[in-house]
Design a protein around this motif. Structure first.
Motif, PDB file in Angstrom:
ATOM      1  N   SER A   1      39.867  32.926  30.686  1.00 52.55           N
ATOM      2  CA  SER A   1      38.787  33.691  30.077  1.00 52.55           C
ATOM      3  C   SER A   1      37.473  32.934  30.175  1.00 52.55           C
TER       4      SER A   1
ATOM      5  N   TRP B   1      38.519  41.001  35.006  1.00 54.19           N
ATOM      6  CA  TRP B   1      38.729  41.558  33.674  1.00 54.19           C
ATOM      7  C   TRP B   1      38.604  43.076  33.658  1.00 54.19           C
TER       8      TRP B   1
ATOM      9  N   ARG C   1      44.452  37.182  21.902  1.00 54.28           N
ATOM     10  CA  ARG C   1      42.996  37.282  21.986  1.00 54.28           C
ATOM     11  C   ARG C   1      42.627  38.556  22.737  1.00 54.28           C
TER      12      ARG C   1
ATOM     13  N   GLY D   1      38.826  40.368  28.284  1.00 55.72           N
ATOM     14  CA  GLY D   1      37.933  39.318  28.743  1.00 55.72           C
ATOM     15  C   GLY D   1      38.559  38.357  29.731  1.00 55.72           C
ATOM     16  N   TYR D   2      39.787  38.586  30.101  1.00 56.36           N
ATOM     17  CA  TYR D   2      40.540  37.646  30.913  1.00 56.36           C
ATOM     18  C   TYR D   2      40.664  38.072  32.363  1.00 56.36           C
ATOM     19  N   THR D   3      40.449  37.139  33.264  1.00 56.12           N
ATOM     20  CA  THR D   3      40.906  37.288  34.639  1.00 56.12           C
ATOM     21  C   THR D   3      42.386  36.944  34.648  1.00 56.12           C
TER      22      THR D   3
ATOM     23  N   ASN E   1      43.903  47.527  30.095  1.00 57.36           N
ATOM     24  CA  ASN E   1      43.362  46.738  28.985  1.00 57.36           C
ATOM     25  C   ASN E   1      43.690  47.356  27.638  1.00 57.36           C
TER      26      ASN E   1
END
Length: 128
Positions: A100, A53, A27, A31-33, A74
Motif C-alpha cells: 500500500s 488498486w 485495512r 488502497g493496495y496494489t 474491492n
C-alpha cells in the motif's frame, strides 16, 4: 498491515482451469496494489501477475500471459487469479501479496521484496 488468505488451489488436469482467490482483511483493501507469485521446492518465489488498486493496470509474467487473468473486487476485499490452459509447469504454491501507499510500478511490482504483506499460499498441482 493487511491479512491475506488464499484459497482455490488443488489438483487439476493439464488444459484445465482454476481460479484462485485472495481475501484481505485488516485495512482498506482498495488502497493496495496486489500481486500473485508462485514457488516450487528449492526455487525462489517468482512473479506471476499484479494489479493496481483500481484494477486499471495489470501486468503478467511472460510464462502466463494470455492464459492467466488477475482481477479484483474491492467491494469484497478480494483479488482473483483465473488460470486457464494450465500446464504441468504451472504446478507450484501460489502466494498473494500486497503493498500500500505506493504508485503502481511496472518494474517494482515484479519484485517480491516490494510487497510487505503475504498470504500463507495455496498449492496448485497440474497433472499431465
Amino acid at each position: 498491515q493487511v491479512h491475506l488468505i488464499e484459497s482455490g488451489g488443488g489438483l487439476v488436469q493439464a488444459g484445465g482451469s482454476q481460479r484462485l482467490s485472495c481475501a484481505a482483511s485488516g485495512r482498506t483493501f482498495s488502497g493496495y496494489t496486489m500481486g500473485w507469485f508462485r514457488q516450487t521446492p528449492g526455487k525462489e518465489r517468482v512473479f506471476v501477475a499484479a494489479i493496481s488498486w483500481s484494477g486499471g493496470s495489470t501486468t503478467y509474467a511472460d510464462s502466463v500471459k494470455g492464459r492467466f487473468t488477475i482481477s479484483r473486487d474491492n467491494g469484497k476485499n478480494t483479488v482473483y487469479l483465473q488460470m486457464n490452459s494450465l500446464k504441468p509447469e504451472d504446478t507450484a504454491v501460489y502466494y498473494c501479496a500486497a503493498v500500500s501507499g505506493k504508485r503502481f510500478d511496472y518494474t517494482w511490482c515484479l519484485t517480491s521484496g516490494w510487497y510487505p504483506d503475504w498470504g500463507q499460499g495455496t498449492p496448485v498441482t497440474v497433472s499431465s
